[in-house]
Design a protein around this motif. Sequence first.
Motif, short mmCIF file in Angstrom:
data_model
loop_
_atom_site.label_atom_id
_atom_site.label_comp_id
_atom_site.label_asym_id
_atom_site.label_seq_id
_atom_site.Cartn_x
_atom_site.Cartn_y
_atom_site.Cartn_z
N ASN A 38 0.81 -1.22 0.00
CA ASN A 38 0.00 0.00 0.00
C ASN A 38 0.85 1.27 0.00
OD1 ASN A 38 1.00 0.03 2.61
ND2 ASN A 38 -0.98 -0.29 3.60
N GLY A 39 2.17 1.11 -0.09
CA GLY A 39 3.06 2.26 -0.14
C GLY A 39 3.64 2.68 1.19
N TYR A 40 3.20 2.07 2.29
CA TYR A 40 3.71 2.45 3.60
C TYR A 40 5.19 2.07 3.71
CZ TYR A 40 -0.96 3.41 5.51
OH TYR A 40 -2.20 3.94 5.78
N PHE A 41 5.98 3.02 4.19
CA PHE A 41 7.42 2.83 4.33
C PHE A 41 7.73 1.83 5.44
CE2 PHE A 41 11.40 4.06 6.44
CZ PHE A 41 12.29 4.02 5.37
N VAL A 42 8.69 0.92 5.16
CA VAL A 42 9.14 -0.04 6.16
C VAL A 42 10.55 0.30 6.63
CG1 VAL A 42 9.63 -2.47 6.67
CG2 VAL A 42 7.68 -1.86 5.21
N ASP A 43 11.50 0.33 5.70
CA ASP A 43 12.88 0.65 6.07
C ASP A 43 13.69 0.92 4.81
OD1 ASP A 43 14.99 1.18 7.75
OD2 ASP A 43 15.32 -0.89 8.38
N SER A 44 14.93 1.38 5.01
CA SER A 44 15.80 1.71 3.88
C SER A 44 17.23 1.82 4.37
CB SER A 44 15.36 3.05 3.26
OG SER A 44 16.30 3.50 2.32
N ASN A 45 18.18 1.64 3.46
CA ASN A 45 19.58 1.93 3.78
C ASN A 45 20.07 3.14 2.97
OD1 ASN A 45 19.99 0.93 1.18
ND2 ASN A 45 21.77 -0.31 1.75
N GLN A 46 19.15 3.97 2.49
CA GLN A 46 19.52 5.05 1.59
C GLN A 46 20.42 6.08 2.24
OE1 GLN A 46 16.47 7.86 0.47
NE2 GLN A 46 15.05 6.97 1.92
N PHE A 47 20.33 6.25 3.57
CA PHE A 47 21.18 7.22 4.24
C PHE A 47 22.37 6.57 4.94
CE2 PHE A 47 16.89 9.24 4.30
CZ PHE A 47 17.18 10.22 3.36
N SER A 48 22.51 5.29 4.77
CA SER A 48 23.63 4.57 5.35
C SER A 48 24.83 4.62 4.41
CB SER A 48 23.25 3.11 5.61
OG SER A 48 24.37 2.34 5.97
N GLU A 49 26.01 4.65 4.99
CA GLU A 49 27.22 4.62 4.17
C GLU A 49 27.48 3.23 3.60
OE1 GLU A 49 30.49 6.09 6.39
OE2 GLU A 49 29.66 8.13 6.61
N GLU A 50 26.87 2.22 4.20
CA GLU A 50 27.11 0.85 3.79
C GLU A 50 26.00 0.37 2.84
OE1 GLU A 50 29.73 -1.00 4.42
OE2 GLU A 50 30.63 0.61 5.61
N PRO A 51 26.33 0.04 1.60
CA PRO A 51 25.33 -0.54 0.69
C PRO A 51 25.12 -2.01 1.03
CG PRO A 51 27.46 -0.47 -0.39
CD PRO A 51 27.64 0.21 0.95
N PHE A 52 24.07 -2.58 0.46
CA PHE A 52 23.86 -4.02 0.58
C PHE A 52 24.76 -4.69 -0.44
CE2 PHE A 52 21.84 -8.08 -0.23
CZ PHE A 52 21.44 -8.49 1.02
N ILE A 53 25.56 -5.67 -0.01
CA ILE A 53 26.53 -6.34 -0.88
C ILE A 53 26.28 -7.84 -0.84
CG2 ILE A 53 28.97 -6.74 -1.37
CD1 ILE A 53 29.60 -4.18 0.20
N TYR A 54 26.22 -8.46 -2.01
CA TYR A 54 26.10 -9.91 -2.06
C TYR A 54 26.50 -10.41 -3.44
CZ TYR A 54 21.96 -10.77 -5.01
OH TYR A 54 21.11 -10.90 -6.06
N LYS A 55 26.72 -11.70 -3.54
CA LYS A 55 27.03 -12.33 -4.82
C LYS A 55 25.74 -12.89 -5.41
CE LYS A 55 30.88 -14.51 -5.30
NZ LYS A 55 31.98 -15.52 -5.23
N VAL A 56 25.43 -12.49 -6.63
CA VAL A 56 24.20 -12.90 -7.28
C VAL A 56 24.11 -14.43 -7.30
CG1 VAL A 56 22.83 -12.83 -9.40
CG2 VAL A 56 24.15 -10.82 -8.70
N GLY A 57 23.00 -14.94 -6.82
CA GLY A 57 22.80 -16.39 -6.73
C GLY A 57 22.95 -16.92 -5.32
#
Length: 206
Positions: free
Chosen positions: A114-133
């Motif tokens: 419904n568009g309600y915000f849950v969370d974000s890392n947009q203001f964090s210096e650390e991005p989400f990092i992972y290996k695809v798969g």
Amino acid sequence: KSNLPHFAPVPRQSTSLNSFRNAKTISTVLSVLFVDLLAFNLPTMLTFNHQNQPSIISSAVAQDDDPSISSSYETKVVKLPSGVQYYDAVVGSGDVVADEGRTVQFKWVLRRSNGYFVDSNQFSEEPFIYKVGNLKKVIKGVDEAIRGMRVGGVRRINIPPNMAFVEGVGEGKPGPMPHGFGPQRQILTRIDREVWYFEIKLLKIK
């Protein structure tokens, strides 16, 4: 369907003074309701009105005048067999795409359907990092939808519950994982029925 409650007809008052008081009271109530309604729907407007409003990620995260941010919108919705759907709000650039075995870094925003915000890392210096798969690190829906993205791209994704947080919520569970009791509680109480809305901006591919 309107979020405004139903109001019964206001009876006609016998004096102009009572009419004035009632009109003032109704005006005050409607003003408060309008402010509340705007506050509840503002995240939805910012997220979904992509033709007229920059995405929350491109406006709040990308402050480096990256020309990819102002590139043309791609509005074709891709529907995967799993039920995951996505489209590119901003098409990235470069020859390298996110695919099996590549390490990617991205920023993310998570909302309910419904568009309600849950969370974000947009203001964090650390991005989400992972290996695809690597499904021990990321939920299936994100892993499917990120494939084919290029650096600078912004992709908006609808993820059905069976492709989302099926392993549960908390530290060590596949993410991107919201932090804190409140955001995680939003997931736990809807984990088996909610369609989750992710918006991700791809920062790096290795």
